[in-house]
Write a protein that holds these residues in place. Structure first.
Motif, short mmCIF file in Angstrom:
data_model
loop_
_atom_site.label_atom_id
_atom_site.label_comp_id
_atom_site.label_asym_id
_atom_site.label_seq_id
_atom_site.Cartn_x
_atom_site.Cartn_y
_atom_site.Cartn_z
N UNK A 67 73.47 53.15 73.71
CA UNK A 67 73.19 51.98 72.88
C UNK A 67 72.00 51.24 73.47
N UNK A 68 70.94 51.18 72.72
CA UNK A 68 69.71 50.53 73.20
C UNK A 68 69.42 49.32 72.33
N UNK A 69 70.43 48.49 72.15
CA UNK A 69 70.32 47.34 71.26
C UNK A 69 69.50 46.24 71.92
N UNK A 70 68.60 45.64 71.14
CA UNK A 70 67.81 44.53 71.65
C UNK A 70 66.55 44.95 72.38
N UNK A 71 66.31 46.23 72.52
CA UNK A 71 65.11 46.70 73.22
C UNK A 71 64.10 47.16 72.18
N UNK A 72 62.94 46.52 72.16
CA UNK A 72 61.91 46.86 71.19
C UNK A 72 60.90 47.79 71.83
N UNK A 73 60.68 48.89 71.21
CA UNK A 73 59.64 49.81 71.65
C UNK A 73 58.65 49.94 70.52
N UNK A 74 57.42 49.47 70.72
CA UNK A 74 56.45 49.50 69.62
C UNK A 74 56.07 50.93 69.27
N UNK A 75 55.67 51.13 68.02
CA UNK A 75 55.24 52.46 67.63
C UNK A 75 53.93 52.81 68.33
N UNK A 76 53.64 54.07 68.47
CA UNK A 76 52.38 54.44 69.13
C UNK A 76 51.19 53.95 68.32
N UNK A 77 50.14 53.52 68.99
CA UNK A 77 48.98 53.01 68.26
C UNK A 77 48.28 54.13 67.51
N UNK A 78 47.58 53.79 66.45
CA UNK A 78 46.87 54.83 65.71
C UNK A 78 45.71 55.37 66.57
N UNK A 79 45.30 56.58 66.33
CA UNK A 79 44.21 57.15 67.13
C UNK A 79 42.90 56.40 66.85
N UNK A 80 42.03 56.41 67.85
CA UNK A 80 40.73 55.78 67.69
C UNK A 80 39.91 56.55 66.66
N UNK A 81 39.08 55.87 65.92
CA UNK A 81 38.29 56.57 64.91
C UNK A 81 37.25 57.49 65.58
N UNK A 82 36.96 58.56 64.92
CA UNK A 82 35.94 59.49 65.42
C UNK A 82 34.57 58.90 65.16
N UNK A 83 33.72 58.90 66.17
CA UNK A 83 32.38 58.34 66.05
C UNK A 83 31.38 59.46 65.82
#
Length: 150
Positions: A67-83
Motif C-alpha cells: 500500500x503506497x497511499x499518500x505517496x505522489x510519484x510524478x510521471x516521467x517528463x516528456x523527452x526534450x525536442x530534437x534540435x
C-alpha cells in the motif's frame, strides 16, 4: 471649526500622548490571568492513542510496500525536442563566443583582433539566429478557435 482642523487636533492629541503610560491597573485587564505572558507553566499530559487491530494491519501493509497511499510519484517528463543543426550551431555560438573570451582572459592569452571579432560575432549571430527561429505564432495543434479548453 472646519473638519480639517478637527482632524489636525485629533492627530496632535495622538502624538502628544504617544509616550504616556497606560492608566489601567493589571487587575483591570480584560483577559484572564491564565493568559498573561509571565504565567506559571502548567503541567502537561501526553495522550497516546490505543493500539487497534487496524493499526497493526496498516503497519504490516506499509512494511510490505503493498500500500503506497499518500505517496505522489510524478510521471516521467516528456523527452526534450530534437534540435536541427542550425539551432545546435546557434546555441554553441551563443555560449561558445563568451566562453572563449573568458578562458582567453583567464589564461592571459594574447588575443588577435580577428579572434576577438569572431567570438563577439558568434555570440551576436547565435543570439539573433535563436530569436529569429523562435516563432511568434500559436502552436500548430491549437485548433480552430485557439481558446481555452474546459
Amino acid at each position: 471649526m472646519t473638519p480639517q482642523s478637527d482632524e489636525d487636533e485629533v492627530w496632535r492629541q495622538i502624538v502628544a500622548s504617544f509616550n504616556d503610560t497606560a492608566e489601567r491597573d493589571s487587575a483591570d485587564q480584560p483577559w484572564p490571568d491564565s493568559e498573561n505572558v509571565p504565567a506559571e507553566p502548567q503541567a502537561r499530559r501526553v495522550v497516546r492513542p490505543a493500539e487497534t487491530e487496524h493499526d497493526d494491519d496498516h503497519a504490516e501493509a506499509a512494511a510490505d510496500g503493498d500500500e503506497d497511499e499518500g505517496h505522489f510519484e510524478p510521471p516521467p517528463p516528456p523527452p526534450l525536442p530534437k534540435l536541427d543543426l542550425v539551432t545546435k550551431v546557434a546555441w554553441v555560438a551563443l555560449f561558445g563566443g563568451p566562453a572563449y573570451l573568458l578562458v582567453a582572459a583567464m589564461a592571459d592569452w594574447q588575443m588577435e583582433g580577428w579572434a576577438l571579432f569572431t567570438a563577439v560575432a558568434a555570440f551576436i549571430g547565435g543570439f539573433v539566429a535563436l530569436v529569429v527561429r523562435m516563432g511568434d505564432g500559436p502552436p500548430g495543434d491549437s485548433g480552430w478557435d485557439d481558446g481555452a479548453v474546459l
